[in-house]
Every structure is written in C-alpha cells, then in structure tokens.
Write an enzyme that holds these catalytic residues in place. Structure first.
Site, short mmCIF file in Angstrom:
data_model
loop_
_atom_site.label_atom_id
_atom_site.label_comp_id
_atom_site.label_asym_id
_atom_site.label_seq_id
_atom_site.Cartn_x
_atom_site.Cartn_y
_atom_site.Cartn_z
N HIS A 21 -3.18 7.44 1.96
CA HIS A 21 -3.91 6.34 1.08
C HIS A 21 -5.32 5.88 2.16
O HIS A 21 -5.32 6.03 2.99
CB HIS A 21 -2.59 4.82 1.88
CG HIS A 21 -3.37 3.36 1.48
ND1 HIS A 21 -4.00 3.19 0.36
CD2 HIS A 21 -3.11 2.52 3.03
CE1 HIS A 21 -3.82 1.61 0.55
NE2 HIS A 21 -4.11 1.23 1.83
N CYS A 60 1.09 -1.11 -0.09
CA CYS A 60 0.11 -0.13 -0.01
C CYS A 60 1.20 1.51 0.21
O CYS A 60 0.69 2.19 0.21
CB CYS A 60 -1.49 0.18 1.15
SG CYS A 60 -2.15 -1.42 1.29
N ASN A 72 -9.57 -0.64 -0.20
CA ASN A 72 -7.68 -0.14 -0.34
C ASN A 72 -8.09 -0.51 -1.72
O ASN A 72 -8.54 -1.68 -1.58
CB ASN A 72 -7.95 -0.41 0.79
CG ASN A 72 -7.14 -0.94 1.25
OD1 ASN A 72 -5.35 -0.22 0.73
ND2 ASN A 72 -5.44 -1.38 2.77
#
Ligand code: UT7
Length: 332
Positions: A259, A114, A289
C-alpha cells in the site's frame, strides 16, 4: 482436489486531472519541498466533478477482464474494496456488476480502508478455495478527494483518487510444481493471506461523520505520527508472518507491492526486513495514497511493464484505518 486462486488479469484507471504539490501550495500553507521530503509524493490524480467511484471501478474492472481474456458473463462475484462508495447504499459493487454485464452470482462492497484490497484478496481466495466461486473480479476504487478537508494541510496533501482491479480464477494447480523443495510452493496462485485489526486504535485514523453518527459524510482525521509508528511495526510483522507461514525468508521475495501511503514507510519497512528498496514497486510519488486502490494500481503497472514475471513471488501488504492490516503472498 486442491483448488487455488490464480490472478489471471489486472487493470487500473486514474482520473485525467493531475494536481501537483505546487498547485496545492498556491491554496494552502504547504510547500512542494515539505510534501516531497516527508512523503515522497509529487502529484495525485483527482476525479472530475460527477466522476464517481463506480466509474473508476468499472474502467479498472473492464481493463482487468480484457487483460485476462475473460468475458463478464463468466464472472460469479464482484468484490469492491472502497471507503468512498457512491452512496451509503446500495453497494457500489452492484452498480459495477450491472454495468459490466455480469449475470451470475453476487456483488458487494467491503470496508477496510487502505487495507481493503488485501482484505478483498483474502475474501476472494476463500470463496474460490471453498468452491463457491470460480471467477472473481476484485476491485479497489476510491474517490478519497470527496472526504478530505481541503483546509487541513496535514491530511489533504496525502491522498489521491484511482482504481485497480484483478481477476482471480479457480485452478487445480500443477501438483508437481507445487511439491517444490523444502515445502516451498512453486506453482502459481495465492499461497496465503493474513489479516489483522485492532479496534483500540480506531481514533488514530477515521472520518468524523457517517450515517448513524452525524448523518453527514464527514472528513478524514489522522494522527499521522502515531499511524506512521504503527505502520512500520505492523507491516514488518505481517510480512514475517506471511513468510513464516510458507517456510520462506525475505530473500525469496521477488517483489513487494505495498500500500502506498508514504515513501518513508516503504523505506522503513524494507530496512526492518533487510530487503533492498529495489524490490519494492513504488507509485506513491505519482499517485499519492489512493487507499484501497493503491496496491492494484501498483500491481497493474509492474505487471504491464514486465517487472513482475511468471514464477515471481509477490508480496502485497497494507495498513489502514481501524487499524486494519494484512498481507497476501502470491506466486505469479
Ligand atoms: O494509508 C493509511 C495510513 N496512513 C499513513 O500511513 C500516514 C502515516 N503518517 C505519515 O505519513 C506522516 O506522519 C505524515 C506525512 C502524515 C506527517 O509527517 P511527519 O513527519 O509525521 O510530520 P508531523 O505530523 O510530525 O508534522 C511536522 C510538522 C508540523 O509542524 P510543527 O508542529 O512541527 O510546527 C506540522 O504542522 O509539519 C507540519 N505540517 C506541514 N507543513 C507543511 C503538517 N502537514 C504539513 C504540510 N505542509 N502539508
């Protein structure tokens, strides 16, 4: 000569298919109420059968180049942040390079889960600052749905597929604008990037397969509570590190483009820094996500709808498996 990297274009792409929490709860022991209250997520986009990370990446990169008004023949590097490459090798970036029609330079993938986009930003910025590249396409692209265990409700409800890209270009900047008051750097471009990792926390978020270990692709496994705890602490620390390095304070930030893992992490980080949530670009409710794609997806949205304007100070930050975390401070 003081070379800097300027972000001169951005683009993104989301697969057509939208999967709501209600659709998931018809197959899994979960509810829309649980998912929304614990994460803020309402829906996610999932890639169609046969739609690969390279397909998503290509569309985002084409849109970013179009936005920048730069032909692919002028690009001298493609950096693709992904945890879900089309194949173990070759690098998915090389497929994108070919399909873009880029004829110079190099293309490669990077892997920081990520945090991939922020790692890529640091890589692109450093190649540009050393004079090795002039025009870099940086992409974050994922088909995370392919590495989810769709029977594990603690992970499969959290992720989505998508891609985002930016075009970075070498610029000599405006020395007068860069002089600024109190050392503040006013000219456009990347002011600094900051990267960290802590391999001692490998086991908090990982995939239980791989070419060298099991010869399978594997599935995402996560100790959500522990990752959450590390996220709020590490993200607040990296934001402070980035601001300190530039002699700035949270008040100087116009937009945080983080993020997008969990709305509660975004709120917790903002609280810790004393920043109003209104300054955070939030897409997690619609995209879930999307790992390395989440920052450029959110950035593209906020640039195109006019929230991020010329002269704004934009802070990007992320944390992911490794654990890895990082930030980039950019004057738009
Ligand atoms: O992008 C990389 C970084 N990743 C992250 O930042 C993710 C960080 N972690 C998180 O966002 C949160 O920890 C989660 C959203 C993953 C979980 O939220 P939580 O508030 O930490 O929940 P929990 O793991 O403590 O679980 C609470 C309860 C458990 O039941 P018991 O043990 O209390 O009976 C879980 O089994 O919720 C249960 N649960 C679910 N219930 C309904 C877990 N997943 C689900 C689900 N639906 N999908």
């Amino acid at each position: 000569m003081n070379i800097r990297s300027e972000i001169v274009g951005c683009g993104s792409y989301l697969p057509e298919r939208i999967v709501t929490n209600d659709e998931l709860s018809s197959k899994l022991e979960t509810t829309d109420e649980w998912i929304q209250s614990r994460t803020g997520i309402r829906q996610r986009h999932l890639a169609a059968d046969g739609e690969l990370t390279s397909d998503l990446a290509l569309k985002a990169a084409e849109r970013a180049l179009e936005h920048a008004g730069i032909p692919a023949t002028e690009v001298d590097m493609v950096v693709l942040a992904t945890t879900t490459p089309d194949n173990t090798f070759p690098a998915t970036a090389t497929k994108v390079q070919h399909r873009l029609g880029m004829i110079n330079g190099a293309a490669f993938d990077i892997q920081a889960v990520c945090s991939g986009f922020v790692y890529g930003l640091a890589i692109a910025d450093n190649f540009i600052k050393t004079g090795q590249c002039k025009t870099v396409v940086l992409i974050g692209a994922e088909t995370f749905s392919r590495i989810l265990d769709w029977e594990d409700r603690t992970t499969c409800v959290l992720f989505g597929d998508g891609a985002g890209a930016v075009v970075l270009r070498a610029s000599e900047g405006d020395p007068e604008a860069n002089a600024g008051e109190a050392g503040h750097n006013r000219g456009p471009g990347i002011l600094s990037t900051h990267l960290h990792s802590d391999g001692a926390t490998n086991d908090l978020l990982y995939v239980d397969g791989g070419p060298s270990s099991t010869q399978t692709v594997g599935h995402v496994r996560m100790n959500g509570r522990e990752v959450f705890r590390h996220a709020v602490t590490n993200l607040a620390a990296i934001v402070e590190e980035a601001l300190d390095a530039n002699g700035m304070s949270p008040d100087d930030i116009d937009w945080i483009v983080p993020h997008q893992a969990n709305k509660r992490i975004l709120d917790g980080t903002a609280r810790k820094l004393g920043l109003p949530v209104e300054k955070i670009v939030i897409t997690v409710e619609r995209h879930a996500n999307t790992s390395a794609a989440s920052i450029p997806l959110a950035l593209d949205e906020a640039v195109r709808d006019g929230r991020i304007k010329k002269g704004d100070l934009v802070l990007m930050e992320a944390m992911g498996g490794g654990l890895t975390w990082g930030a980039g401070l950019v004057r738009w």
